[in-house]
Structures are given as C-alpha cells and as structure tokens.
Design an enzyme around this catalytic site. Sequence first.
Site, mmCIF file in Angstrom:
data_model
loop_
_atom_site.group_PDB
_atom_site.id
_atom_site.type_symbol
_atom_site.label_atom_id
_atom_site.label_comp_id
_atom_site.label_asym_id
_atom_site.label_seq_id
_atom_site.Cartn_x
_atom_site.Cartn_y
_atom_site.Cartn_z
ATOM 1 N N ASP A 20 8.649 18.527 -2.072
ATOM 2 C CA ASP A 20 8.054 17.271 -2.541
ATOM 3 C C ASP A 20 9.005 16.531 -3.484
ATOM 4 O OD1 ASP A 20 6.051 15.349 -2.768
ATOM 5 O OD2 ASP A 20 5.154 16.317 -4.505
ATOM 6 N N ASN A 41 0.962 12.766 6.930
ATOM 7 C CA ASN A 41 2.148 11.920 6.738
ATOM 8 C C ASN A 41 2.320 10.875 7.832
ATOM 9 O OD1 ASN A 41 4.207 14.602 5.338
ATOM 10 N ND2 ASN A 41 2.846 13.148 4.326
#
Length: 264
Positions: free
Chosen positions: A43, A91
């Site tokens: 991340d 996503n």
Amino acid sequence: MIYRIISHIPSIFFKPAYDLYERYLLEKVKAGVIPKHVAIIMDGNRRWARKREKPPWYGHFFGSKKLEEIVEWCHELGIRILTVYAFSTENFKRSKEEVDRLMKLFEEKFRELVTDRRVHEYGIRVNVMGRKELLPKNVREAAEEAERVTRKYNNYFLNIALAYGGRSEIVDAIKDIVNDVLEGRLKLEDINEEIVRKYLYVPNMPDPDIVIRTGGEVRISNFLLYQIAYSELFFVDVYFPEFRKIDFLRIIREFQKRERRFGR
C-alpha cells in the site's frame, strides 16, 4: 497480533550507521527462526507518487521495482513463500486510465518473469491468485504463461493476488465444494478445515507467518481472510516504494521474539 512500526527515511549523513545496523540485524535474523511465509499488502504507491506530483502509475512502477528487491531479500533469508496483494476486485472501480496503466504494467511484469534469470536460478514458482476471468485477455494470458513456465519449480513461491478478494476466494471455494458434493466426489461429513484449504486459489499453501502492510493504514482490506487467522500483523508507516530492507529485517526480528500461541 498487531505490531506497528514507524519508519523514516534516514538522512544521507546517517547512511554508514544505517548500513552497519542493517548488517547487524541481518546477522541476528539469520541466527533465528526464519518464517516460511510472508504476505505483504503493498500500500502507498499512489500517495508516494502524489507526494512527488506524479501520476499514480509512476508510483505503481516503482512499487514493482520494490517488489523485485523484496524477492531478493526473501531469497537471502530463505523465506520460501512470498504472497503480495497487487490488485483487489475493488480496485477495478478506480479510473479507467489508472486501471489500464496497471494492467499494462502487470502484463509487462509477467512477461519479464518468464525470462528473468533469478526466477529460474532460484527456482521460483509463480502463482496468480484471484478471479482471473476479470482480467483483460492479454494480462490473463501473460499470467498463465508465467505460471506454466515456472510450474516445475518448488524452491520458492511467489503468489500474486490479482483481481483478488478474500471473501471472493471463500465464496468460490464454497461453490466448488458444493459442486463436488453434488457430483459425488466429496462427502459432506468429510469437509473440514484442511479440505477447505484444498479449494482455495493456491491449494494447500501454508498460512502466512507474517502479514505486513505498508502505507500507514491499519486494516487488512479483505486480504487472505481464511489464511491469516493466526498470522502476526505488522503495520509500517512508510509508503511501499520507500520500504527498506532494514524495515523488513526489523519485522522479522520482532517476529522471532514472539511466542506464537495460535489461539491457545
């Protein structure tokens, strides 16, 4: 167990001291129990790029280079299994331009894996885990080629979670189990945790000893929900492209100090 690490990039003036500390940590880690399986939520790529006034895919590219470094770290330490969260099912909701750029990067990296000297020298098997049918055809074919070419290897394993969701993995496993029960290939009374494990995207893979999340967020974001029940969780306050070997070693060292109870 949750453990949070605050990491800062050192000044260049302190680099000799950091290099010395890194070598010290490496010796300590190598003398201890080495985890078999490390999982990473990669991340912070976009925020790293934004901080530099660059587009998101700039961060994703440098994130992919960082992953190459981590593969080397794992090989150096003898960590045989590395699982990384590359792209979730959620996503796909990002902008079309970002998703398209990411898919192009995934295709390029899978094709590079096929001919990467280290993959063949180290004996790394590549597994792509997720709902591959959601991927563009060119990405899916490149991923499947990387899996096919490395299928004979079993020294190390690189599991790439792509178009992945932990709940989706469990749902897909349940569907396959129900289908096998209905078809008579599996008895209802035989179903247990080990049977379920055989129906996951990467069957019979040992659970992660360690889960690392970079980027400063403290959550698991639907990652490996079935597999991380007893994993040690580490959250690092550094964006993924800035994640250093010294951060990795500190996490392994902290892991080695733990007494894992597995719920007991």
